[in-house]
Design an enzyme around this catalytic site. Sequence first.
Site, short mmCIF file in Angstrom:
data_model
loop_
_atom_site.label_atom_id
_atom_site.label_comp_id
_atom_site.label_asym_id
_atom_site.label_seq_id
_atom_site.Cartn_x
_atom_site.Cartn_y
_atom_site.Cartn_z
N ILE A 41 16.60 3.75 0.81
CA ILE A 41 15.56 4.08 -0.17
C ILE A 41 14.64 5.13 0.47
CG2 ILE A 41 13.67 3.16 -1.58
CD1 ILE A 41 16.35 1.83 -2.34
N GLY A 93 7.52 -4.80 6.36
CA GLY A 93 8.60 -4.75 7.34
C GLY A 93 8.50 -3.54 8.24
N ASN A 108 0.81 -1.22 0.00
CA ASN A 108 0.00 0.00 0.00
C ASN A 108 0.84 1.27 0.00
OD1 ASN A 108 0.69 -0.94 2.62
ND2 ASN A 108 -0.70 0.52 3.55
N ARG A 109 2.15 1.14 0.28
CA ARG A 109 3.01 2.33 0.25
C ARG A 109 4.49 1.92 0.09
NH1 ARG A 109 4.51 3.77 5.91
NH2 ARG A 109 3.55 2.22 7.29
N GLY A 110 5.33 2.91 -0.14
CA GLY A 110 6.77 2.69 -0.17
C GLY A 110 7.23 1.74 -1.28
N ILE A 111 8.22 0.92 -0.96
CA ILE A 111 8.79 -0.01 -1.94
C ILE A 111 7.72 -0.99 -2.43
CG2 ILE A 111 10.45 -1.90 -2.21
CD1 ILE A 111 12.27 -0.39 -0.18
N ASP A 165 -2.48 -8.62 8.60
CA ASP A 165 -1.29 -8.43 9.42
C ASP A 165 -0.45 -9.69 9.24
OD1 ASP A 165 0.59 -8.47 11.52
OD2 ASP A 165 -0.65 -7.11 12.70
N TYR A 196 16.50 -5.78 13.72
CA TYR A 196 16.17 -5.70 12.29
C TYR A 196 17.17 -6.52 11.45
CZ TYR A 196 15.13 -3.17 7.87
OH TYR A 196 14.80 -2.81 6.59
P1 NDP Z 1 7.35 1.66 4.72
O1 NDP Z 1 7.52 1.97 6.16
O2 NDP Z 1 7.15 2.76 3.73
O3 NDP Z 1 6.21 0.57 4.51
C1 NDP Z 1 6.18 -0.58 5.30
C2 NDP Z 1 5.06 -1.46 4.78
O4 NDP Z 1 5.03 -2.65 5.59
C3 NDP Z 1 3.70 -0.79 4.93
O5 NDP Z 1 2.92 -1.13 3.82
C4 NDP Z 1 3.16 -1.42 6.20
O6 NDP Z 1 1.74 -1.48 6.24
C5 NDP Z 1 3.71 -2.83 6.05
N1 NDP Z 1 3.69 -3.54 7.33
C6 NDP Z 1 4.37 -3.26 8.46
N2 NDP Z 1 4.07 -4.15 9.44
C7 NDP Z 1 3.17 -5.01 8.89
C8 NDP Z 1 2.47 -6.14 9.38
N3 NDP Z 1 2.63 -6.58 10.64
N4 NDP Z 1 1.61 -6.77 8.56
C9 NDP Z 1 1.43 -6.33 7.28
N5 NDP Z 1 2.05 -5.27 6.76
C10 NDP Z 1 2.92 -4.62 7.57
O7 NDP Z 1 8.68 0.83 4.37
P2 NDP Z 1 9.54 0.65 3.04
O8 NDP Z 1 8.70 0.71 1.84
O9 NDP Z 1 10.72 1.52 3.17
O10 NDP Z 1 10.06 -0.83 3.30
C11 NDP Z 1 9.58 -1.95 2.59
C12 NDP Z 1 10.52 -3.11 2.88
O11 NDP Z 1 11.84 -2.75 2.46
C13 NDP Z 1 10.63 -3.45 4.37
O12 NDP Z 1 10.71 -4.83 4.54
C14 NDP Z 1 11.92 -2.77 4.78
O13 NDP Z 1 12.49 -3.40 5.89
C15 NDP Z 1 12.74 -2.94 3.52
N6 NDP Z 1 13.85 -2.02 3.40
C16 NDP Z 1 13.65 -0.65 3.31
C17 NDP Z 1 14.72 0.19 3.20
C18 NDP Z 1 14.58 1.67 3.08
O14 NDP Z 1 15.62 2.37 3.11
N7 NDP Z 1 13.39 2.22 2.95
C19 NDP Z 1 16.10 -0.32 3.20
C20 NDP Z 1 16.20 -1.74 3.29
C21 NDP Z 1 15.10 -2.55 3.38
P3 NDP Z 1 0.87 -0.27 6.90
O15 NDP Z 1 0.75 0.79 5.85
O16 NDP Z 1 -0.42 -0.92 7.23
O17 NDP Z 1 1.65 0.20 8.11
#
Ligand code: NDP
Length: 234
Positions: A173, A77, A11-14, A48, A140
Amino acid sequence: MTGVALVTGGNRGIGLATATALAKAGMRVAVTHRGGGAPAELFGVRCDVRDAEQVDRAFTEVERELGPVGVLVANAGVTRDRLVATMGPEDFEDVLRTNLTGAYLVARRAVRGMVRHRGGRIVLVASVSALTGARGQANYTAAKAGMIGFARSAALELASRGITVNVVAPGWISTDMTDELPEAARVEAAAHVPMRRFGAPEEAAAAIAFLASDAASYVTGVVLPVDGGLSLER
Ligand code: NDP
């Protein structure tokens, strides 16, 4: 690319950038969210990843609405940074449950259908910090390193079934996760990246989409850093 992809945390981010890339490539894409909803153009399921029943329900809903899941991206994550000396068990365990146990739960559920259909792609989103270590991130990095071990073992088990399991290890990122850091910390971090900048979510998504594609049909068990050269510097 055809078929159905499920992206956790799409839903957001990567995750969102990945879901968008897979949809552009022609896939029917579902994303999980935890109640905040999903962008209108994607099929959203509430889940979740720490909870096996919610994972099962989410897959069942996606299978019913879109068809069997041929591509799984385990991307959900969280971080909860603390120095080891002050890290409580709940900070440690919750980060492991979301990143590592969550990836196991969704991969296990995906494999059921993939074995039946004799093929599939699983991509786990770990982090380069699993390879290098990172101060304040023992929870982590333990979880992300665990994902790499999990992926390699699953790749060995599933190779003969035509199912590949690979890991993308992003560096810095620009997403909500890194926006939480103070500006000075982000500037300092970028200065240590050989490319001197953070990556865009779309740059991580492109690597994930490659590993999810037919083009990666003979690639399994690899860890692909997407980090502007960061892991070379340590
Ligand atoms: P964001 O914080 O932007 O997004 C995290 C996502 O994970 C959200 O969609 C969130 O959902 C979801 N999430 C968290 N906890 C749960 C859960 N218990 N059940 C289901 N969904 C969950 O993070 P990024 O886009 O930056 O990260 C994406 C992945 O990339 C992660 O695994 C992160 O560890 C990894 N990563 C990111 C880096 C970075 O620099 N950004 C670097 C290295 C790795 P909700 O919207 O509901 O909270």
